[in-house]
Design a protein around this motif. Structure first.
Motif, short mmCIF file in Angstrom:
data_model
loop_
_atom_site.label_atom_id
_atom_site.label_comp_id
_atom_site.label_asym_id
_atom_site.label_seq_id
_atom_site.Cartn_x
_atom_site.Cartn_y
_atom_site.Cartn_z
N ASN A 21 -131.02 -2.30 52.63
CA ASN A 21 -130.56 -2.33 54.02
C ASN A 21 -130.42 -3.79 54.45
OD1 ASN A 21 -133.15 -3.29 54.79
ND2 ASN A 21 -133.86 -1.25 55.36
N LYS A 22 -130.22 -4.03 55.74
CA LYS A 22 -129.99 -5.40 56.24
C LYS A 22 -131.18 -6.33 55.98
CE LYS A 22 -127.88 -3.77 60.24
NZ LYS A 22 -127.52 -3.90 61.64
N LYS A 23 -132.38 -5.78 55.87
CA LYS A 23 -133.57 -6.61 55.63
C LYS A 23 -133.80 -6.91 54.15
CE LYS A 23 -136.08 -5.14 59.73
NZ LYS A 23 -137.31 -4.53 60.23
N GLY A 24 -133.20 -6.14 53.28
CA GLY A 24 -133.36 -6.34 51.84
C GLY A 24 -132.68 -7.62 51.38
N ARG A 25 -133.18 -8.18 50.27
CA ARG A 25 -132.59 -9.40 49.72
C ARG A 25 -132.58 -9.33 48.19
NH1 ARG A 25 -135.69 -14.33 52.05
NH2 ARG A 25 -134.15 -15.48 50.87
N LEU A 26 -131.57 -9.95 47.61
CA LEU A 26 -131.45 -10.02 46.16
C LEU A 26 -131.00 -11.42 45.77
CD1 LEU A 26 -131.35 -8.78 43.29
CD2 LEU A 26 -128.99 -8.10 43.81
N ILE A 27 -131.74 -12.04 44.89
CA ILE A 27 -131.34 -13.32 44.30
C ILE A 27 -131.04 -13.05 42.83
CG2 ILE A 27 -132.09 -15.63 43.61
CD1 ILE A 27 -133.99 -15.61 46.00
N ALA A 28 -129.94 -13.59 42.36
CA ALA A 28 -129.57 -13.48 40.95
C ALA A 28 -129.60 -14.86 40.32
CB ALA A 28 -128.20 -12.86 40.81
N ILE A 29 -129.92 -14.88 39.03
CA ILE A 29 -129.96 -16.11 38.25
C ILE A 29 -129.16 -15.89 36.97
CG2 ILE A 29 -131.44 -17.70 36.94
CD1 ILE A 29 -133.78 -16.80 38.73
N ASP A 30 -128.40 -16.88 36.58
CA ASP A 30 -127.75 -16.87 35.28
C ASP A 30 -127.41 -18.30 34.90
OD1 ASP A 30 -126.27 -14.20 33.76
OD2 ASP A 30 -125.91 -16.20 32.97
N ARG A 31 -127.30 -18.58 33.61
CA ARG A 31 -126.95 -19.91 33.12
C ARG A 31 -125.46 -20.06 32.89
NH1 ARG A 31 -130.63 -21.31 28.12
NH2 ARG A 31 -129.28 -23.12 28.22
N ASP A 32 -124.78 -18.94 32.73
CA ASP A 32 -123.37 -18.94 32.36
C ASP A 32 -122.46 -19.20 33.56
OD1 ASP A 32 -121.15 -18.24 30.49
OD2 ASP A 32 -120.91 -16.58 31.90
N ALA A 33 -121.58 -20.17 33.42
CA ALA A 33 -120.68 -20.54 34.52
C ALA A 33 -119.78 -19.37 34.94
CB ALA A 33 -119.82 -21.74 34.13
N GLU A 34 -119.31 -18.57 33.99
CA GLU A 34 -118.46 -17.44 34.34
C GLU A 34 -119.25 -16.37 35.09
OE1 GLU A 34 -115.95 -15.93 31.22
OE2 GLU A 34 -115.37 -17.95 30.62
N ALA A 35 -120.51 -16.19 34.76
CA ALA A 35 -121.37 -15.25 35.50
C ALA A 35 -121.55 -15.73 36.93
CB ALA A 35 -122.72 -15.10 34.81
N ILE A 36 -121.76 -17.02 37.11
CA ILE A 36 -121.92 -17.58 38.45
C ILE A 36 -120.63 -17.39 39.25
CG2 ILE A 36 -122.34 -19.69 39.78
CD1 ILE A 36 -124.82 -18.51 38.30
N SER A 37 -119.51 -17.62 38.62
CA SER A 37 -118.21 -17.41 39.28
C SER A 37 -118.05 -15.96 39.71
CB SER A 37 -117.09 -17.82 38.32
OG SER A 37 -115.84 -17.59 38.90
#
Length: 94
Positions: free
Chosen positions: A47-63
């Motif tokens: 919901n609006k209060k939830g949060r998700l952080i993602a991590i990756d080393r790959d430039a295409e994944a970040i894109s």
């Protein structure tokens, strides 16, 4: 191989995310974003209060991650060994 030719299909996507027992207002960390299959499904369950952080080393994944326009989501280019620093920076932990 360019990202235009590549499509990743997560194996057991729903089963894996179901096993996380997502809380709608919870805070989550995806340490291997890849192409975002798991992250996108997690975001659907927040919901609006939830949060998700993602991590990756790959430039295409970040894109790919930067295409997600959701205020609950952010992505960092880093190794998962940096997760503690990232969680502090994002104020998940002290």
């Amino acid at each position: 191989m360019s990202s235009n030719c590549y499509q990743h299909i997560p194996v057991l996507l729903r089963e894996a995310v179901d096993a996380l027992n997502i809380k709608a207002d919870g805070c989550y960390l995806d340490c291997t974003f890849g192409r975002g299959g798991h992250s996108r499904l997690i975001l659907e369950r927040l919901n609006k209060k939830g949060r998700l952080i993602a991590i990756d080393r790959d430039a295409e994944a970040i894109s790919e991650g930067r295409k997600i326009e959701d205020s609950k989501f952010s992505i960092e280019r880093a190794n998962f060994s940096a997760m503690q620093d990232i969680l502090k920076k994002k104020e998940f932990i002290n």
